[in-house]
Write a protein that holds these residues in place. Structure first.
Motif, PDB file in Angstrom:
ATOM      1  N   UNK A  59     -11.020   2.461  13.203  1.00 16.15           N
ATOM      2  CA  UNK A  59     -10.809   1.475  11.996  1.00 16.15           C
ATOM      3  C   UNK A  59     -10.285   2.448  10.877  1.00 16.15           C
ATOM      4  N   UNK A  60     -11.183   3.476  10.784  1.00 15.11           N
ATOM      5  CA  UNK A  60     -11.063   4.354   9.598  1.00 15.11           C
ATOM      6  C   UNK A  60      -9.505   5.103   9.700  1.00 15.11           C
ATOM      7  N   UNK A 120      -6.952   2.647   8.443  1.00 15.84           N
ATOM      8  CA  UNK A 120      -7.110   2.643   7.272  1.00 15.84           C
ATOM      9  C   UNK A 120      -6.539   3.942   6.424  1.00 15.84           C
ATOM     10  N   UNK A 134      -2.766   3.204   6.367  1.00 16.50           N
ATOM     11  CA  UNK A 134      -2.580   2.374   5.590  1.00 16.50           C
ATOM     12  C   UNK A 134      -2.423   2.870   4.065  1.00 16.50           C
ATOM     13  N   UNK A 135      -3.361   3.626   3.574  1.00 15.73           N
ATOM     14  CA  UNK A 135      -3.533   4.507   2.604  1.00 15.73           C
ATOM     15  C   UNK A 135      -2.267   5.093   2.122  1.00 15.73           C
ATOM     16  N   UNK A 176       0.498   4.858   3.721  1.00 17.21           N
ATOM     17  CA  UNK A 176       1.704   4.051   3.332  1.00 17.21           C
ATOM     18  C   UNK A 176       1.794   3.405   2.057  1.00 17.21           C
ATOM     19  N   UNK A 177       0.563   3.005   1.607  1.00 16.50           N
ATOM     20  CA  UNK A 177       0.619   2.563   0.184  1.00 16.50           C
ATOM     21  C   UNK A 177       1.022   3.540  -0.778  1.00 16.50           C
ATOM     22  N   UNK A 190       4.677   4.198  -0.704  1.00 15.40           N
ATOM     23  CA  UNK A 190       5.568   2.828  -1.203  1.00 15.40           C
ATOM     24  C   UNK A 190       5.428   2.909  -2.746  1.00 15.40           C
ATOM     25  N   UNK A 191       4.380   3.380  -3.412  1.00 11.59           N
ATOM     26  CA  UNK A 191       4.097   3.302  -4.929  1.00 11.59           C
ATOM     27  C   UNK A 191       5.056   4.145  -5.550  1.00 11.59           C
ATOM     28  N   UNK A 202       0.777   3.002  13.042  1.00 15.99           N
ATOM     29  CA  UNK A 202      -0.333   1.967  12.430  1.00 15.99           C
ATOM     30  C   UNK A 202      -0.060   0.937  13.534  1.00 15.99           C
TER      31      UNK A 202
END
Lengths: 349, 325
Positions: B11-12, B15, B18-19, B21-22, B25-26, B50
């Protein structure tokens, strides 16, 4: 009195009341007189009732729900936050959180009052049933994330206070704190009223309300975009930031199931709040501000004209407050006999 | 190979993806014309990684989960019950007394000559919720993929159809006839809505459609959006000479909505349906009683407290509601 004047009166009463309540709450947390807190809550309730009338009144005379213009959205957002605060205070004692809520509501309304208040007719793209559904759902999700942030901020403050309090091992400290309940031996600070687990669970419950709402908000937004513009997703900054917020809370929820520690979850909740602020203020004001004054073109279509400078100042103020919180609650180097916190999330499976 | 499996089941790792990707995107929202980021192979690869991680994480976890749900241990040791987050010894209570209190629970019993045990649970579906949510998101992504693959291959996709007033236009095996176009105004002169009256002529059938900004026309997988109109004619003669429609073909869009709905249901199940489990065992002159839940322990403890007071056994036993440390 005509409807417009009545709306403005209700709005101004709410504005004044929230300011007065802010002063009372500051006094309450500094000199800790119980009565001041109760008066603060009563005042906030009074303002809330008037704001409710103002919003309903505006809905009638504007002919559309009160969440279209910046003035309306800011006012409605403040209304949901104050409402959530009052609801929370029915069952438990969260009076002291008013020291955050009342000033926030006052600033939101103050910001709203700087915007044009005349209702403008709906442009064709906004004439949709989704206006009635999508916008309030998204604002309610933001409201839930604000509550989660407040709980997480208090968690971090409390957690630091607990670890700074003494050289005793933390577990012993927490157990004794729990069993003694309200009868603290020393002078009560506002944080003493809360238990760490309670704050952690409040944050989790708020995210558990906000996350499905945000999911519904993004889906209804996509459906609306698909019917109006022929594409359900076009990566405009508003869409992108709402997805970023969604992903931040995806991390939050996974952190809970993994039993990652509650302090880490609190930090993610704070990050989620910052992402909400970027979606809400950043896209609408800071990006236009950057475009106008710094020559950085993001090539976006902002929905509301609004005042980019005031919005950017507002945004920076919140950002500054959050950075201050993170600085104040930063982990101090552990003393020799205190083990690192092993407090884990209550809600993990 | 082993390492790859290890990474993708973590899961790490998911995550961390996802971080990234965030962060990407920002940054993209700050760049001028930053939308190219979302079409870049790197971004698409991240989404792909992902997705694979989501599939592998779900598959490796659902089988053991299913086993625990399908074959719960009914007769557990006393130590097991005493280690549960909520446990109590109810003196003078019989197993059969408790059965009546377990409303809404599905019960399983095991008894041998020596001892009797009862296991009760509810909200199993809540444990499956996350996997339903993951499945929904994957269906949604599949819809995006299908839309991209088949949408681009459709010769009409993103084309602009200009139809003169009173005229018609042949598209595939049907044609559109523009019979009217009108603009509604508010009292202050701003535009309220645009409305095109269009006939769809397909074989022998004729259908009338009113196309507005929020209501496009859909026929045979093609959707026609109001795109533009002849405003010069509108200003001078009071009517538009032509109206342009943007044509979209997205065969994946139903997967997107379906996937989103499935994901939403999964999210709600996993957030709102706690899986509650209760183990009860006859012991000496009473029963040993313990429970656990995967979320909202405080309210579950309250439920069990109520159950005990119903049995008139509220204050005789010890309990642990929360283990914070």
């Amino acid at each position: 009195m005509d409807m417009v004047a009545f709306e403005h009166l209700g709005f101004e009463i709410a504005l004044g009341t929230y300011l007065l309540a802010s002063i009372l709450f500051v006094l309450y947390v500094s000199i800790k007189k119980r009565r001041l807190g109760a008066m603060g809550v009563a005042l906030v309730f009074f303002g809330f009732v008037f704001q409710t009338f103002a919003l309903i009144d505006r809905w009638f005379y504007a002919g559309h729900p009160p969440w279209v213009s910046t003035y309306e959205v800011m006012s409605f957002f403040a209304w949901t936050i104050v409402g959530a605060y009052l609801v929370l205070n029915i069952k438990s004692d969260y009076k002291s959180v008013g020291v955050l809520v009342a000033p926030l509501a006052f600033i939101l309304l103050g910001f709203a009052s700087m915007q044009p208040t005349n209702p403008t007719p709906l442009i064709p793209a906004l004439q949709s049933i989704w206006l009635l559904i999508h916008v309030p759902i998204v604002i309610l999700s933001y409201c839930a994330f604000v509550v989660a942030f407040a709980a997480s901020a208090l968690y971090l403050l409390k957690d630091n206070e607990v670890s700074a309090e003494s050289n005793k091992p933390k577990h012993v400290e927490r157990v004794s704190e729990k069993t003694q309940g309200g009868q603290a031996q020393k002078e009560a600070t506002i944080l003493d009223r809360f238990r760490l687990e309670e704050l952690d669970e409040l944050a989790y419950k708020s995210v558990a309300i906000g996350f499905p709402l945000l999911t519904i908000g993004i889906i209804t937004g996509a459906i609306w975009a698909n019917s109006a513009w022929g594409s359900y997703w076009s990566w405009d900054p508003k869409e992108t930031w709402s997805l970023i917020t969604w992903f931040v809370f995806v991390i939050y929820l996974h952190a809970r199931t993994q039993n990652w520690n509650a302090r880490f979850a609190a930090y993610i909740s704070v990050a989620g709040f910052l992402s909400v602020i970027c979606t809400f203020l950043g896209v609408g004001y800071v990006l236009p501000f950057m475009e106008t004054y710094l020559g950085v073109s993001a090539g976006l279509h902002s929905y509301a004209g609004g005042d980019a400078v005031a919005g950017t100042v507002f945004f920076c103020g919140i950002l500054g407050a959050v950075l201050l919180l993170l600085f104040v609650t930063r982990r101090r180097p552990p003393s020799a006999d205190a083990a690192p916190s092993a407090h884990t999330a209550v809600n993990g499976s | 190979m082993n390492l790859a499996v290890k990474i993708f089941t973590s899961t790490k790792f998911a995550v961390a993806v996802i971080a990234v990707i965030i962060a990407l995107s920002a940054v993209a929202t700050l760049l001028p014309n930053g939308n190219f980021v979302f079409a870049s192979p790197f971004f698409i690869a991240l989404v792909g990684i992902l997705s694979i991680s989501t599939i592998i994480c779900s598959l490796t976890r659902i089988a053991p989960l299913w086993r625990t749900i399908a074959n719960p241990h009914i007769n557990v040791s006393d130590q097991f019950i005493k280690a549960l987050p909520y446990h109590a010894y109810l003196a003078g209570v019989k197993l059969s007394d408790l059965r009546g209190c377990l409303k809404g629970y599905s019960c399983l019993e095991a008894s041998d000559s020596k001892e009797e045990a009862l296991f009760a649970q509810k909200g199993r579906i809540g444990r499956i919720g996350p996997y339903i949510a993951h499945f929904g998101v994957l269906v949604l992504l599949l819809g995006v993929l299908v839309g991209a693959a088949f949408g681009y291959s459709n010769q009409y996709n993103n084309k602009i159809a200009v139809i003169p007033l009173g005229g018609s236009l042949q598209i595939a095996d049907f044609s559109l006839k523009l019979s009217n176009f009108s603009v509604d105004y508010y009292n202050d002169g701003t535009v309220k809505d645009y409305r095109a009256t269009v006939y769809v002529l397909d074989g022998n059938s004729t259908e009338i459609h009113y196309v507005t900004v929020n209501e496009p026309l859909t026929h045979k997988g093609l959707t026609f959006y109001l795109y533009s109109y002849d405003s010069t004619g509108l200003a001078e003669l009071g009517q538009a000479n032509w109206v342009a429609f943007q044509i979209k073909s997205d065969t994946g869009v139903s997967f997107v909505w379906g996937g989103a709905l499935i994901a939403l249901i999964g999210i709600m199940l996993s957030l709102y349906v706690p899986h509650k489990r209760i183990w009860i065992k006859e012991s000496r002159q009473g029963v040993l009683f313990g429970g656990m839940t995967n979320k909202r322990l405080v309210s579950f403890a309250r439920e069990l407290d109520n159950m005990r007071s119903e049995l008139g056994n509220a204050d005789r036993a010890d309990k642990t509601t929360q283990s914070g440390g």
